[in-house]
Design a protein around this motif. Sequence first.
Motif, PDB file in Angstrom:
ATOM      1  N   ASP A   1      50.687  37.738  44.572  1.00 38.19           N
ATOM      2  CA  ASP A   1      50.436  36.298  44.532  1.00 38.19           C
ATOM      3  C   ASP A   1      51.069  35.602  45.733  1.00 38.19           C
ATOM      4  OD1 ASP A   1      49.126  36.777  42.191  1.00 38.19           O
ATOM      5  OD2 ASP A   1      50.651  35.925  40.880  1.00 38.19           O
TER       6      ASP A   1
ATOM      7  N   ASP B   1      51.244  38.749  39.366  1.00 33.46           N
ATOM      8  CA  ASP B   1      51.826  39.792  40.199  1.00 33.46           C
ATOM      9  C   ASP B   1      52.575  39.074  41.321  1.00 33.46           C
ATOM     10  OD1 ASP B   1      52.400  41.708  42.115  1.00 33.46           O
ATOM     11  OD2 ASP B   1      50.495  42.765  41.895  1.00 33.46           O
TER      12      ASP B   1
ATOM     13  N   HIS C   1      43.135  44.599  41.250  1.00 33.29           N
ATOM     14  CA  HIS C   1      44.353  44.128  41.894  1.00 33.29           C
ATOM     15  C   HIS C   1      44.109  43.963  43.387  1.00 33.29           C
ATOM     16  CE1 HIS C   1      46.912  44.656  38.344  1.00 33.29           C
ATOM     17  NE2 HIS C   1      46.252  45.782  38.125  1.00 33.29           N
TER      18      HIS C   1
ATOM     19  N   MET D   1      49.378  49.219  42.751  1.00 35.27           N
ATOM     20  CA  MET D   1      50.484  49.008  41.833  1.00 35.27           C
ATOM     21  C   MET D   1      51.504  50.129  41.996  1.00 35.27           C
ATOM     22  SD  MET D   1      49.537  46.216  40.488  1.00 35.27           S
ATOM     23  CE  MET D   1      50.650  46.014  39.090  1.00 35.27           C
TER      24      MET D   1
ATOM     25  N   ARG E   1      53.774  49.528  47.269  1.00 35.10           N
ATOM     26  CA  ARG E   1      52.658  48.583  47.173  1.00 35.10           C
ATOM     27  C   ARG E   1      51.739  48.654  48.397  1.00 35.10           C
ATOM     28  NH1 ARG E   1      53.365  44.789  43.243  1.00 35.10           N
ATOM     29  NH2 ARG E   1      51.087  44.883  43.263  1.00 35.10           N
TER      30      ARG E   1
ATOM     31  N   GLY F   1      47.303  37.829  34.105  1.00 33.29           N
ATOM     32  CA  GLY F   1      47.684  38.074  35.484  1.00 33.29           C
ATOM     33  C   GLY F   1      49.147  37.748  35.728  1.00 33.29           C
TER      34      GLY F   1
END
Length: 282
Positions: A107, A103, A33, A37, A41, A101
């Motif tokens: 992103d 996120d 990542h 997570m 964050r 994927g």
Amino acid sequence: MFEQISQPRIKTRGQHRSLLDDLPFDHAWVFDHLIPMGRDRTGDIFEGWTVLAAMAASTSRIRLGTLVTGVGYRHPALFAKMAATVDHVSGGRLEVGIGAGGDPVADEMAGLPSLSPRERVERLDETARVLRRLWDEESVSFAGKHFRLTDARSDPKPVQRPLPLWIASNGERRGMRTVAERATGWLTATFDTEPGDLARLLRVLDRHCEAVGRDPSTLRRGVQFPLPATDDEALRACSDFASAGFTDLILMPRDRELRTVERAAGLISKLQIGGSVVVVGE
């Protein structure tokens, strides 16, 4: 027994190496990542495949993998080369894990496109097809909806032939069909300590295998779930997931302490199940 290394603790890599090669784990995994997570964050997070290469160079026995790599981060031609390289560095101990994927926070931060679930699963399927062909064939031309290759070469080939490819998807129509057609194993996850609806999804996966002419018993099935607080609860959870049909159990510690990994390792001799057990720490 699998373990996923807590990436921010690079400074403890000597301890991790001892754990990984000396304790009875089967595999060790890193996640892939851009940011941590969970609810918060913020914080340190190292790049997954760089960490994996370092682990490959500093261990000698344990198998290594990604749980999982989102296919939107790297073009499959580059990804194929990365995986083959780590397989060589490790002497043939790599397990590749991929997912669709998606996120939204990461992103948007990185300027990656916002894709529909359908588009992401299409890219997952094309990536799986391209990876397998680049790993196995001398030259590859591919004309997909999302990726195109023309007489592409990817040498050297991986040490392992075939290179294990795990795919994570709970999409009952498209994603799990890709798993049945392309994968060595299926990966899924839950925050519960019992199978629940995942038992039904195992049957869905069996039907997809049968529809594409595959023996369902040839597909490994891995599930990630939280490591319960007590040994008795952990053993009961492992037994329940194994009885449901999972071949590989991925235990996720609530903390990031090495002593928790050691505690999980101590459970292995008490387990009366086949397959592998994995311990995962974010």
